[in-house]
Design an enzyme around this catalytic site. Structure first.
Site, PDB file in Angstrom:
ATOM      1  N   TYR A  53      -0.786  -4.025 -11.705  1.00  0.00           N
ATOM      2  CA  TYR A  53      -0.159  -3.505 -10.688  1.00  0.00           C
ATOM      3  C   TYR A  53       0.717  -4.724 -10.186  1.00  0.00           C
ATOM      4  O   TYR A  53       1.801  -4.564  -9.711  1.00  0.00           O
ATOM      5  CB  TYR A  53      -1.090  -3.201  -9.809  1.00  0.00           C
ATOM      6  N   ASP A 157      -4.290   0.949  -0.321  1.00  0.00           N
ATOM      7  CA  ASP A 157      -3.539   0.475  -1.619  1.00  0.00           C
ATOM      8  C   ASP A 157      -3.303   1.565  -2.749  1.00  0.00           C
ATOM      9  O   ASP A 157      -2.293   1.498  -3.230  1.00  0.00           O
ATOM     10  CB  ASP A 157      -4.385  -0.815  -2.275  1.00  0.00           C
ATOM     11  N   GLY A 230       1.096  -1.974   4.732  1.00  0.00           N
ATOM     12  CA  GLY A 230       2.213  -2.159   3.924  1.00  0.00           C
ATOM     13  C   GLY A 230       2.470  -1.147   2.780  1.00  0.00           C
ATOM     14  O   GLY A 230       3.453  -0.270   2.578  1.00  0.00           O
ATOM     15  N   TRP A 231       1.227  -1.144   1.942  1.00  0.00           N
ATOM     16  CA  TRP A 231       1.063  -0.246   0.564  1.00  0.00           C
ATOM     17  C   TRP A 231       1.393   1.165   1.193  1.00  0.00           C
ATOM     18  O   TRP A 231       2.145   2.066   0.676  1.00  0.00           O
ATOM     19  CB  TRP A 231      -0.355  -0.226   0.102  1.00  0.00           C
TER      20      TRP A 231
END
Length: 635
Positions: A53, A157, A230-231
């Site tokens: 990723y 995430d 943030g994800w």
């Protein structure tokens, strides 16, 4: 590290809010990535060149940089990176067998390469990635486990790792039913992972409440990790790119984004404009301001504002964060490559060695220089900030692209019929994706008119684009311009609409019926063939667009190959002529304006700078100028 004089000048310009400098910052980073990590082999990763990723996030950043600047080398980099994994028969070398949402993320780059090239091997590879989700375990509520080794757990995430890819895939390959579950995944997080006191979301949720790190009442992990937030923020703004306008859960996703970013803004560090590793404990001993999360929040804020999801006031928060990222985390090495410092390498829950999810765990994780996901987030932020100074001009305005008079279709790699040719969502050579992005720089919303124009439909739009009307050789069942459509378009223009007409040459486009509409504005397209090109002799189709036309702010070197010409009368005025022929014209009629050009020269093949024209042809810059002019004409 000693900064170069050029970078010091760049930093000063950024502090002054220069759009050009902001373009230069992310462009410099993209150039550094290409030089330092050829084909996406990231030397700062534990296993360089292995499907992961981190590389996927880096490629996401390169993609947005390409889409914001039309720098063809950026797309080449993405394709080279993808090609080291995807074989000619569509297999993926080294795909992990871990049932982990992390492994889905690289699918975004594969899907982008398919959408641009239309080559079947990339479809097969993207389908393989997509099909992995069918075997992904789920919680009792239906949420994906983050990994098979982490039972009953949703991590923030995973929202970014899986859902933007799923949304793009569902749009590309006509699977609208998938959007229900995409929304469900993100809204489960919104419902169960948000702390009621801070409005921030916790990193993990164990629905079974069995993990040692999980609260026995809520199942939540203890702290708010900035990058996890943030994800989630990026997942929301990126999923909305693809979400159907009429989907029942679209409004709920926008509400979740607003709720999330209101909390993010609240916890932006007042002293610096950055965000802390543990978000709600700024200043506590051991805590630190972190680069990747700060970049992610800048991206989500700026994009959310530009796309009309978030309040305009948040642009100042994004700008403050972006300037602080440059000052705090960016340096230039002795090799003149840009360096991003301050990205925390990892963050997780459970596992071995055990990760407690407590404050001391998160602040104990070290930061590194040039982490791939940090640089990917930096590029995402930079690509948005390059557009932040212009996005307010077109807010609340909509541009319609015609898909009736030009309604050509093709079969995609899945065997499905899809519209293409001068369409916003066509990323191949034939599409108008880059012209659409030029309009979106100004906050204009894109829409498509799939029927003959009606007064009701046009009332919802301020700009209407008609391009190269079909002939039987291009479409066995063409829809010709008729009096009823001409009447509707004329009345709409008189009421204040901005009409953009892009004809083609006599071999590729219809003239007789189309002229019955255009002539109402003093514009007659002549069914001729001009500017044929032999053996890539580019000069044969070169047209100089001067400044001072009233439409184009700057001069441009345009490439108009195989075109018609215009005869003007009445209110129409020529603005670009070449060898005695009118090639562009403007007409003021009532409260509205018509722009006419003899070629759809802004389509991707000659705009995305990927593989065709010499770099001195600046079609994308011309598209940006035309977009600004159109936004300014609207009432």
């Amino acid at each position: 590290m000693r900064l170069s004089a050029a970078f010091l000048m760049l930093g000063f310009a950024i502090a002054q809010g220069s759009v050009r400098a902001q373009d230069a910052a992310s462009a410099k980073m993209a150039e550094s990535v290409i030089r330092e990590w050829p084909a996406g082999v990231v030397t700062t990763e534990n296993k360089p060149g292995v499907w992961a990723y981190e590389e996927g996030v880096l490629l996401d950043g390169m993609a947005t940089q390409w889409q914001a600047t039309a720098t063809g080398a950026d797309f080449k980099y993405i394709k080279d990176a993808v090609d080291k994994y995807v074989t000619e028969d569509g297999m993926i070398r080294g795909y992990p067998d871990a049932h982990s949402l992390d492994d889905i993320e690289m699918g975004r780059a594969v899907l982008l390469v398919y959408r641009v090239t239309q080559k079947p091997q990339y479809y097969k590879a993207a389908k393989f990635v997509h099909d992995q989700l069918a075997a992904q375990p789920r919680t009792a509520s239906g949420g994906y486990w983050h990994k098979q080794i982490y039972p009953n757990q949703m991590w923030l995430d995973g929202g970014y790792m899986a859902e933007p890819f799923r949304a793009a895939y569902a749009t590309t390959f006509q699977e609208p039913g998938e959007f229900d579950d995409i929304a469900k995944q993100l809204l489960l997080m919104n419902e169960h992972m948000r702390d009621s006191k801070t409005e921030l979301l916790k990193h993990g949720w164990d629905e079974s409440k069995q993990m040692a790190w999980a609260d026995k009442t809520t199942g939540l992990s203890q702290e708010v990790w900035a990058r996890a937030m943030g994800w989630y923020a990026m997942a929301l703004v990126d999923v909305l790119d693809w979400f159907p306008q009429d989907h029942a859960q679209r409004a709920a996703l926008i509400a979740a984004l607003n709720r999330t970013m209101a909390a993010v803004v609240k916890y932006q560090d007042s002293a610096t404009g950055l965000w802390w590793q543990v978000m709600d404990k700024g200043g506590r001993q051991g805590n630190y301001r972190e680069a990747s999360a700060s970049s992610m929040f800048v991206y989500a804020l700026a994009k959310g504002v530009r796309m009309g999801y978030l309040p305009q006031s948040y642009e100042s928060n994004a700008r403050r964060g972006w300037e602080a990222i440059q000052k705090t985390f960016v340096s230039i090495g002795s090799d003149d490559l840009m360096v991003l410092n301050g990205t925390v390498k990892v963050g997780g829950l459970g596992g071995a060695p055990y990760r407690s999810g407590k404050f001391d765990y998160y602040v104990g994780e070290k930061t590194i220089a040039n982490d791939a996901k940090g640089i990917g987030a930096f590029l995402l932020a930079g690509s948005e900030m390059a557009q932040a100074s212009t996005e307010a001009l077109g807010q609340g305005k909509t541009v319609l692209i015609d898909a009736w008079f030009n309604s050509q279709t093709r079969k995609n790699a899945a065997g499905q019929t899809e519209l293409f040719h001068y369409k916003w969502n066509d990323d191949a050579d034939s599409g108008f994706a880059f012209f659409g992005r030029a309009l979106q720089r100004y906050g204009v919303k894109l829409a498509t008119e799939k029927t003959a124009p009606t007064a009701v439909d046009l009332k919802s739009a301020q700009i209407y684009v008609l391009v190269s009307p079909d002939i039987p050789a291009k479409n066995p069942n063409p829809h010709y311009m008729d009096k009823a459509s001409g009447d509707v378009i004329e009345e709409w223009v008189k009421a204040g609409g901005v009409l953009i007409l892009m004809e083609n040459d006599v071999k590729n486009s219809e003239f007789e019926h189309f002229n019955t509409m255009s002539e109402r504005f003093g514009i007659h397209f002549n069914p001729v063939l001009r500017n044929t090109v032999e053996n890539n002799t580019w000069s044969q189709a070169t047209v100089t667009v001067p400044s001072g036309t009233g439409v184009f702010e700057r001069p441009h070197k345009a490439y108009l190959k195989e075109i018609s010409t215009i005869t003007v009368s009445g209110p129409a005025k020529a603005i670009v002529t070449d060898k005695g022929d009118v090639l562009m014209a403007v007409s003021k009629v009532g409260n509205g304006t018509v722009f006419a050009v003899v070629d759809p020269w802004l389509y991707n093949e000659y705009t995305d700078r990927r593989n065709k024209l010499p770099v001195e042809y600046d079609s994308f810059d011309a598209a940006i100028d035309l977009a600004e002019w159109a936004a300014r004409q609207t009432k």
